[in-house]
Scaffold this motif. Sequence first.
Motif, PDB file in Angstrom:
ATOM      1  N   TRP A 256       1.075  -0.969  -0.351  1.00 31.61           N
ATOM      2  CA  TRP A 256       0.260   0.147   0.305  1.00 31.61           C
ATOM      3  C   TRP A 256       0.844   1.827  -0.007  1.00 31.61           C
ATOM      4  CZ3 TRP A 256      -4.809   0.224   3.847  1.00 31.61           C
ATOM      5  CH2 TRP A 256      -5.781   1.756   3.764  1.00 31.61           C
ATOM      6  N   PRO A 257       2.052   1.257   0.825  1.00 27.28           N
ATOM      7  CA  PRO A 257       2.717   2.627   1.284  1.00 27.28           C
ATOM      8  C   PRO A 257       3.349   2.792  -0.546  1.00 27.28           C
ATOM      9  CG  PRO A 257       3.310   1.203   2.280  1.00 27.28           C
ATOM     10  CD  PRO A 257       2.341   0.278   1.811  1.00 27.28           C
ATOM     11  N   ARG A 258       3.809   1.460  -1.227  1.00 29.80           N
ATOM     12  CA  ARG A 258       4.828   1.952  -2.136  1.00 29.80           C
ATOM     13  C   ARG A 258       3.811   2.304  -3.919  1.00 29.80           C
ATOM     14  NH1 ARG A 258       9.715   0.223  -3.489  1.00 29.80           N
ATOM     15  NH2 ARG A 258       9.530  -1.976  -2.258  1.00 29.80           N
ATOM     16  N   ILE A 259       2.575   2.242  -3.231  1.00 31.66           N
ATOM     17  CA  ILE A 259       1.539   2.572  -4.161  1.00 31.66           C
ATOM     18  C   ILE A 259       1.353   4.381  -3.751  1.00 31.66           C
ATOM     19  CG2 ILE A 259      -0.721   2.420  -5.482  1.00 31.66           C
ATOM     20  CD1 ILE A 259       0.792   0.400  -6.008  1.00 31.66           C
TER      21      ILE A 259
ATOM     22  N   THR B  18      -2.785  -9.687  -3.313  1.00 34.58           N
ATOM     23  CA  THR B  18      -3.108  -9.765  -1.990  1.00 34.58           C
ATOM     24  C   THR B  18      -3.432  -8.059  -2.005  1.00 34.58           C
ATOM     25  OG1 THR B  18      -2.427 -11.555  -0.825  1.00 34.58           O
ATOM     26  CG2 THR B  18      -3.188  -9.615   0.399  1.00 34.58           C
ATOM     27  N   MET B  19      -4.311  -7.209  -1.797  1.00 35.07           N
ATOM     28  CA  MET B  19      -4.472  -5.912  -1.284  1.00 35.07           C
ATOM     29  C   MET B  19      -3.198  -5.289   0.263  1.00 35.07           C
ATOM     30  SD  MET B  19      -7.415  -4.934  -2.754  1.00 35.07           S
ATOM     31  CE  MET B  19      -8.514  -4.985  -4.097  1.00 35.07           C
ATOM     32  N   PHE B  20      -3.878  -6.110   0.772  1.00 37.46           N
ATOM     33  CA  PHE B  20      -3.309  -6.129   2.715  1.00 37.46           C
ATOM     34  C   PHE B  20      -1.629  -7.110   3.267  1.00 37.46           C
ATOM     35  CE2 PHE B  20      -3.461  -5.012   6.810  1.00 37.46           C
ATOM     36  CZ  PHE B  20      -2.598  -3.513   7.374  1.00 37.46           C
TER      37      PHE B  20
ATOM     38  N   VAL C 168      -4.953  -8.904 -13.388  1.00 38.85           N
ATOM     39  CA  VAL C 168      -5.285  -9.817 -12.653  1.00 38.85           C
ATOM     40  C   VAL C 168      -7.220 -10.103 -12.159  1.00 38.85           C
ATOM     41  CG1 VAL C 168      -5.741  -9.815 -10.093  1.00 38.85           C
ATOM     42  CG2 VAL C 168      -3.955  -9.037 -11.446  1.00 38.85           C
ATOM     43  N   ARG C 169      -7.344 -11.651 -11.955  1.00 38.22           N
ATOM     44  CA  ARG C 169      -8.597 -12.352 -12.078  1.00 38.22           C
ATOM     45  C   ARG C 169      -8.843 -12.232 -10.777  1.00 38.22           C
ATOM     46  NH1 ARG C 169      -8.145  -9.699 -16.222  1.00 38.22           N
ATOM     47  NH2 ARG C 169      -8.990 -10.924 -18.386  1.00 38.22           N
ATOM     48  N   ASP C 170      -7.411 -12.344  -9.632  1.00 38.80           N
ATOM     49  CA  ASP C 170      -7.945 -13.211  -8.517  1.00 38.80           C
ATOM     50  C   ASP C 170      -7.376 -12.466  -7.264  1.00 38.80           C
ATOM     51  OD1 ASP C 170      -8.664 -15.976  -8.899  1.00 38.80           O
ATOM     52  OD2 ASP C 170      -6.809 -15.965 -10.221  1.00 38.80           O
ATOM     53  N   TRP C 171      -8.662 -11.932  -6.772  1.00 39.94           N
ATOM     54  CA  TRP C 171      -7.835 -10.572  -5.232  1.00 39.94           C
ATOM     55  C   TRP C 171      -8.154 -10.566  -4.294  1.00 39.94           C
ATOM     56  CZ3 TRP C 171      -5.706  -6.654  -7.127  1.00 39.94           C
ATOM     57  CH2 TRP C 171      -5.546  -5.796  -8.247  1.00 39.94           C
ATOM     58  N   ILE C 172      -7.355 -10.834  -3.391  1.00 38.53           N
ATOM     59  CA  ILE C 172      -7.547 -11.164  -1.704  1.00 38.53           C
ATOM     60  C   ILE C 172      -8.075 -10.039  -1.254  1.00 38.53           C
ATOM     61  CG2 ILE C 172      -6.836 -12.393   0.371  1.00 38.53           C
ATOM     62  CD1 ILE C 172      -5.873 -13.815  -1.928  1.00 38.53           C
ATOM     63  N   THR C 173      -8.667  -9.403  -0.369  1.00 45.05           N
ATOM     64  CA  THR C 173      -8.524  -7.863   0.731  1.00 45.05           C
ATOM     65  C   THR C 173      -7.780  -8.123   0.966  1.00 45.05           C
ATOM     66  OG1 THR C 173     -10.473  -8.814   1.446  1.00 45.05           O
ATOM     67  CG2 THR C 173     -10.662  -7.217  -0.420  1.00 45.05           C
TER      68      THR C 173
END
Length: 512
Positions: A104-107, A141-143, A181-186
């Motif tokens: 997150w902090p890199r983006i 994975t987002m977080f 990206v077709r697979d996301w994990i929050t």
Amino acid sequence: MKTKNKLTIIYILLMSTCTSSQTNQTFPNSFKFGVASSAYQVEGGWNLGGKGESIWDRLTHSKPKKIKDRSNADISCDSYHKVLEDVQLLKDLDVDFYKFSISWPRILPTGHVNNINSDGIRYYNELIDELIANGIRPVATMFHWDLPQLLQEKGGWLNEKAVLAFEEYANLLFSMYGNRVRDWITFDDPGRFCFDPYYQQTSFADGLKEDGNVGYLCAHAILKSHATVYRLYNFNYRERQHGRIGISFGSTWMEPGVRGESDDDISELAMQLELGWFAHPIFSRIGDYPKMVSDQIDYFTRQIQTSSFIIPEFESADVEFLRGSSDFFGLTHYTTKICDSSQSKFSAEGTPLFGMDFCGQNEQWENGTSPWLQVVPWGIRKLLNWIKKEYDNPEVFITANGFSDDGSDNDCRRVHYINSYLEHILAAIYKDNCNVSAYTVWSFLDSFQWYQGYTEKFGLYNVDFNALERTRTAKLSSMVYTNIIKQRKIDWDYSPEGYKMCKWGLSTNGTA
């Protein structure tokens, strides 16, 4: 204790016999294999290319004594500079997918979309494109615990603004990468960073971790945040991106002791807190938090005669908003505990962390280098059956499973762990009709292991952290895992050239 040990050994021998016929059973054609990592643990480049500071950057720099070997992940595996090399190793493994996390902090260096870091966008574009070019499916994975420090200073997950900031961050990720990206994990294992006091030292701002209900407030925010992002994807992206979005829960299997109904009740209570508190609002038919746990918390507050311990509740609209907000059931699992009703007591710290006080280790079970990790392969089969029964057999995506050792290249104990756990996953699929679709080894590379620094090694590849180039070396387990993927079955006799043959023996828990 002697009786309990004898009964445990008998049960394990029976389970080992039960699954031995599955050794040569092939995995379903649709079953997928992968490996995992997380951004803070492998990337390095902590302050390069405009990246912002994370809570783990701040902790390891300001309080190095908190880390067992006083290390940090400033460079770690240096995956920030090694996209091509790492993807080639993934291709060598022959994995179907790579589960990585986005920093997150890199983006967003400040955590907010008013400051987008172009180099961060570039880096993940490079990684995603290289994976796809090599036939490897990106699972993003987002977080994975590395909250931007500036959000931390505003209260972290206890500030409602963090939920809004996460939604904006997720929206940016969908718009930047969702076409590939077709697979996301929050969220990855929210129970760890919400409830584990050991990890709360980084998860919450100073002073906020002292209240007994802080873990529940964090969990409440995470669940609402996940559902918000899921609905965002449904409304704005699913029709044109055709992806899936889920959440990954960490769970130990809580095995009942031998005292009968009382231990069964304690085990179930521990499971409902460990896993149900997060999974029940999303996957159960009625939604909301598990009533079993809520009732016990009410009892706890009456016992200590306090009104300060308040568990957040969902409004009826929130219950509907959360229910069904995941396309798969992400599961991180490593080990099993024994639950003994005779040891039942409330936490000394005033937080009803059921399962932490009366579910513990069995001295007969083998340990990894991580003192909490005991090798109990049949635990994963029992856990999968519990999920099947509790939540009407959802698709389970095993997002992490692995073993820690001292870093040896000839890692026979890791090979045995992977083989044994996969055998019991096969049994769950074929004998119990559990709906398991994928398996992920933690981890791809040896890496920074949070408070343990570099003292525990989980990787399929050894990383020389003393070498400038962070040289990677394939371990025996990487070869064995590749053979499983290629053959789609477990071969206990497989040993690649150049490695010592592993010798297997049955210990009291069915492991070498």
